[in-house]
Design a protein around this motif. Sequence first.
Motif, PDB file in Angstrom:
ATOM      1  N   ARG A 133      52.823  20.060  31.805  1.00 23.21           N
ATOM      2  CA  ARG A 133      52.471  21.064  32.808  1.00 23.21           C
ATOM      3  C   ARG A 133      51.680  20.479  33.908  1.00 23.21           C
ATOM      4  O   ARG A 133      50.766  19.731  33.656  1.00 23.21           O
ATOM      5  CB  ARG A 133      51.624  22.139  31.949  1.00 23.21           C
ATOM      6  N   GLU A 134      51.926  21.277  35.053  1.00 22.48           N
ATOM      7  CA  GLU A 134      51.014  20.924  36.035  1.00 22.48           C
ATOM      8  C   GLU A 134      49.687  21.550  36.062  1.00 22.48           C
ATOM      9  O   GLU A 134      48.561  20.905  36.446  1.00 22.48           O
ATOM     10  CB  GLU A 134      51.600  21.010  37.481  1.00 22.48           C
ATOM     11  N   ASN A 135      49.656  22.675  35.538  1.00 24.47           N
ATOM     12  CA  ASN A 135      48.541  23.618  35.493  1.00 24.47           C
ATOM     13  C   ASN A 135      48.688  24.706  34.424  1.00 24.47           C
ATOM     14  O   ASN A 135      50.046  24.851  33.999  1.00 24.47           O
ATOM     15  CB  ASN A 135      48.072  24.055  36.682  1.00 24.47           C
ATOM     16  N   GLU A 136      47.702  25.242  34.013  1.00 20.81           N
ATOM     17  CA  GLU A 136      47.740  26.292  33.134  1.00 20.81           C
ATOM     18  C   GLU A 136      46.920  27.407  33.554  1.00 20.81           C
ATOM     19  O   GLU A 136      45.707  27.081  33.785  1.00 20.81           O
ATOM     20  CB  GLU A 136      47.428  26.062  31.595  1.00 20.81           C
ATOM     21  N   LEU A 137      47.116  28.716  33.472  1.00 20.03           N
ATOM     22  CA  LEU A 137      46.735  29.993  33.612  1.00 20.03           C
ATOM     23  C   LEU A 137      46.005  30.429  32.074  1.00 20.03           C
ATOM     24  O   LEU A 137      46.908  30.543  31.354  1.00 20.03           O
ATOM     25  CB  LEU A 137      47.177  31.155  34.181  1.00 20.03           C
ATOM     26  N   THR A 138      44.753  30.483  31.736  1.00 16.50           N
ATOM     27  CA  THR A 138      44.480  30.424  30.340  1.00 16.50           C
ATOM     28  C   THR A 138      43.428  31.573  30.003  1.00 16.50           C
ATOM     29  O   THR A 138      42.750  31.938  31.111  1.00 16.50           O
ATOM     30  CB  THR A 138      43.713  29.297  29.660  1.00 16.50           C
ATOM     31  N   ARG A 139      43.329  32.135  28.833  1.00 15.65           N
ATOM     32  CA  ARG A 139      42.045  32.843  28.482  1.00 15.65           C
ATOM     33  C   ARG A 139      41.951  32.681  27.062  1.00 15.65           C
ATOM     34  O   ARG A 139      42.615  32.129  26.304  1.00 15.65           O
ATOM     35  CB  ARG A 139      42.657  34.290  28.671  1.00 15.65           C
ATOM     36  N   PRO A 140      40.774  32.927  26.348  1.00 15.62           N
ATOM     37  CA  PRO A 140      40.432  32.820  25.126  1.00 15.62           C
ATOM     38  C   PRO A 140      41.202  33.964  24.285  1.00 15.62           C
ATOM     39  O   PRO A 140      41.010  35.030  24.791  1.00 15.62           O
ATOM     40  CB  PRO A 140      38.835  33.062  24.963  1.00 15.62           C
ATOM     41  N   ASN A 141      41.897  33.704  23.180  1.00  7.92           N
ATOM     42  CA  ASN A 141      42.153  34.656  22.342  1.00  7.92           C
ATOM     43  C   ASN A 141      41.129  35.205  21.414  1.00  7.92           C
ATOM     44  O   ASN A 141      39.960  34.860  21.354  1.00  7.92           O
ATOM     45  CB  ASN A 141      43.387  34.538  21.457  1.00  7.92           C
ATOM     46  N   LEU A 142      41.310  36.353  20.618  1.00  9.22           N
ATOM     47  CA  LEU A 142      40.246  36.924  19.727  1.00  9.22           C
ATOM     48  C   LEU A 142      39.506  35.974  18.816  1.00  9.22           C
ATOM     49  O   LEU A 142      38.400  36.080  18.229  1.00  9.22           O
ATOM     50  CB  LEU A 142      40.923  37.958  18.745  1.00  9.22           C
ATOM     51  N   ARG A 143      40.246  34.591  18.393  1.00 10.68           N
ATOM     52  CA  ARG A 143      39.595  33.693  17.662  1.00 10.68           C
ATOM     53  C   ARG A 143      38.927  32.873  18.532  1.00 10.68           C
ATOM     54  O   ARG A 143      38.225  31.778  17.774  1.00 10.68           O
ATOM     55  CB  ARG A 143      40.779  33.235  16.843  1.00 10.68           C
ATOM     56  N   GLY A 144      38.916  32.939  19.660  1.00  7.26           N
ATOM     57  CA  GLY A 144      38.330  31.939  20.616  1.00  7.26           C
ATOM     58  C   GLY A 144      38.936  30.668  21.131  1.00  7.26           C
ATOM     59  O   GLY A 144      38.539  29.850  21.676  1.00  7.26           O
ATOM     60  N   THR A 175      42.228  28.819  23.060  1.00 10.22           N
ATOM     61  CA  THR A 175      42.790  28.879  24.113  1.00 10.22           C
ATOM     62  C   THR A 175      44.415  29.470  24.120  1.00 10.22           C
ATOM     63  O   THR A 175      45.219  28.991  23.488  1.00 10.22           O
ATOM     64  CB  THR A 175      42.885  27.599  24.983  1.00 10.22           C
ATOM     65  N   GLU A 176      44.613  30.540  24.819  1.00 12.72           N
ATOM     66  CA  GLU A 176      45.977  30.876  25.118  1.00 12.72           C
ATOM     67  C   GLU A 176      46.389  30.779  26.422  1.00 12.72           C
ATOM     68  O   GLU A 176      45.704  30.876  27.268  1.00 12.72           O
ATOM     69  CB  GLU A 176      45.700  32.457  24.742  1.00 12.72           C
ATOM     70  N   VAL A 177      47.640  30.115  26.548  1.00 15.49           N
ATOM     71  CA  VAL A 177      48.116  29.911  27.923  1.00 15.49           C
ATOM     72  C   VAL A 177      49.040  31.031  28.080  1.00 15.49           C
ATOM     73  O   VAL A 177      50.007  31.631  27.497  1.00 15.49           O
ATOM     74  CB  VAL A 177      48.933  28.716  27.809  1.00 15.49           C
ATOM     75  N   LEU A 178      48.765  31.671  29.456  1.00 13.83           N
ATOM     76  CA  LEU A 178      49.321  32.624  30.022  1.00 13.83           C
ATOM     77  C   LEU A 178      50.810  32.356  30.879  1.00 13.83           C
ATOM     78  O   LEU A 178      51.687  33.185  30.962  1.00 13.83           O
ATOM     79  CB  LEU A 178      48.495  33.725  30.767  1.00 13.83           C
ATOM     80  N   ALA A 179      50.595  31.277  31.549  1.00 16.08           N
ATOM     81  CA  ALA A 179      51.635  30.938  32.466  1.00 16.08           C
ATOM     82  C   ALA A 179      51.430  29.417  32.863  1.00 16.08           C
ATOM     83  O   ALA A 179      50.393  29.040  32.610  1.00 16.08           O
ATOM     84  CB  ALA A 179      51.671  31.830  33.658  1.00 16.08           C
ATOM     85  N   ALA A 180      52.562  28.761  33.464  1.00 17.85           N
ATOM     86  CA  ALA A 180      52.003  27.513  33.845  1.00 17.85           C
ATOM     87  C   ALA A 180      53.190  27.067  34.927  1.00 17.85           C
ATOM     88  O   ALA A 180      53.852  27.651  35.505  1.00 17.85           O
ATOM     89  CB  ALA A 180      52.839  26.481  32.551  1.00 17.85           C
ATOM     90  N   ASN A 181      52.500  26.022  35.583  1.00 19.79           N
ATOM     91  CA  ASN A 181      53.089  25.474  36.734  1.00 19.79           C
ATOM     92  C   ASN A 181      53.199  26.394  38.106  1.00 19.79           C
ATOM     93  O   ASN A 181      54.118  26.560  38.593  1.00 19.79           O
ATOM     94  CB  ASN A 181      54.521  24.876  36.444  1.00 19.79           C
ATOM     95  N   VAL A 182      52.022  27.046  38.262  1.00 21.62           N
ATOM     96  CA  VAL A 182      51.812  27.940  39.306  1.00 21.62           C
ATOM     97  C   VAL A 182      51.247  27.342  40.551  1.00 21.62           C
ATOM     98  O   VAL A 182      50.570  26.493  40.379  1.00 21.62           O
ATOM     99  CB  VAL A 182      50.778  29.011  38.583  1.00 21.62           C
ATOM    100  N   GLY A 183      51.587  27.891  41.743  1.00 19.72           N
ATOM    101  CA  GLY A 183      51.243  27.339  42.868  1.00 19.72           C
ATOM    102  C   GLY A 183      50.216  28.232  43.678  1.00 19.72           C
ATOM    103  O   GLY A 183      49.953  27.882  44.835  1.00 19.72           O
ATOM    104  N   LEU A 184      50.246  29.197  43.304  1.00 16.08           N
ATOM    105  CA  LEU A 184      49.290  30.562  43.881  1.00 16.08           C
ATOM    106  C   LEU A 184      48.856  31.523  42.932  1.00 16.08           C
ATOM    107  O   LEU A 184      49.814  31.965  42.309  1.00 16.08           O
ATOM    108  CB  LEU A 184      50.095  30.880  45.250  1.00 16.08           C
ATOM    109  N   LEU A 185      47.592  32.104  42.997  1.00 16.17           N
ATOM    110  CA  LEU A 185      47.360  33.004  42.211  1.00 16.17           C
ATOM    111  C   LEU A 185      46.765  34.152  42.905  1.00 16.17           C
ATOM    112  O   LEU A 185      45.731  34.127  43.762  1.00 16.17           O
ATOM    113  CB  LEU A 185      46.155  32.584  41.063  1.00 16.17           C
ATOM    114  N   VAL A 186      47.356  35.401  42.707  1.00 15.28           N
ATOM    115  CA  VAL A 186      47.092  36.502  43.524  1.00 15.28           C
ATOM    116  C   VAL A 186      46.771  37.606  42.787  1.00 15.28           C
ATOM    117  O   VAL A 186      47.141  38.008  41.756  1.00 15.28           O
ATOM    118  CB  VAL A 186      48.297  37.245  44.302  1.00 15.28           C
ATOM    119  N   VAL A 187      45.282  37.889  42.967  1.00  8.87           N
ATOM    120  CA  VAL A 187      44.673  39.012  42.265  1.00  8.87           C
ATOM    121  C   VAL A 187      44.678  40.323  42.963  1.00  8.87           C
ATOM    122  O   VAL A 187      44.449  40.355  44.001  1.00  8.87           O
ATOM    123  CB  VAL A 187      43.029  38.793  41.906  1.00  8.87           C
ATOM    124  N   VAL A 188      45.008  41.271  42.322  1.00  8.65           N
ATOM    125  CA  VAL A 188      45.284  42.604  42.916  1.00  8.65           C
ATOM    126  C   VAL A 188      44.240  43.612  42.274  1.00  8.65           C
ATOM    127  O   VAL A 188      44.067  43.689  41.247  1.00  8.65           O
ATOM    128  CB  VAL A 188      47.074  43.187  42.371  1.00  8.65           C
TER     129      VAL A 188
END
Length: 296
Positions: free
Chosen positions: A62-73, A75-88
């Motif tokens: 993977r070029e990159n990963e969008l991550t977050r901690p899961n309930l156990r602490g 790392t959970e990967v949500l998406a990969a190989n992203v070139g732009l992140l847009v927050v709404v």
Amino acid sequence: MTSDSALVIATFSRRMRLRLADGEEVEARIKGKRLKPVCGDRVAAEPLAGESDWLITEIRDRENELTRPNLRGDTEVLAANVGLLVVVAAATPKPDWFVVDRYLCAAEAMGVPGAVVFNKTDIAEPDAAFAEYEDIGYTTVRCSAALGTGLEKVSELLLDKTAIIVGQSGVGKSSIINALLGSDAQKTAEISGKTREGRHTTVNSIMLPLPAGGVVIDSPGVRDYAPALESVAEVIHGFREIEAAGHDCRFANCRHLQEPGCAVKTAVEALQITARRYESFRRAVILTEQRTQGRY
């Protein structure tokens, strides 16, 4: 026949939809329990004998990963190989700018541009917090998916990118995508009348091609978010104005919280860094320290 570079374009728990190198789309299962492909992954896959399904056998680097901690602490990967992140964000539900900050922190950690879109301007304009993002160098767009205003700027932002659209539930991510596509490709729902919080309407992530060029990943809405960072240094890097001011700190390993001679604290007192953004940074540091110390 096998494929060494199939693209994951939709996720349904342990099932996936793949786009093969020739453009054909197929349904796929995952080999074993350890593989965890996500939208945007390049994978190796092979057809299953006597079935229409394919089998994913390997995830490519993977070029990159969008991550977050899961309930156990973990790392959970949500998406990969992203070139732009847009927050709404939007007029409703009430914007949680701390969530927006943490998504932008994730974009910095991934090494990709971040942008902020404020939807539902037909209901209300954004408050002063929205202007802070443009002041520190992020692209910002105001729009109304309901009225169709500002969508040309969103389209320009996404042009020829592999983008992911994220944000709180109910802010209208899918409505923006539907408006750009000219169809109801993604389900939408009204805000809950009792809680004024958005219902989760996008159950699985899906990658959609845009008419003007580029693709967008529509992800499930959230009520909270934090990236899975491993150090305070990563948090500092995620807040660009704090990282810039920190170059003048007395100590190279300054956490910018209580250390003497902290240039960041001085910049906050001088109103060069907003108190709200600094508080957001402080919370992110505490969350990261709690997680890395096993107290998350």
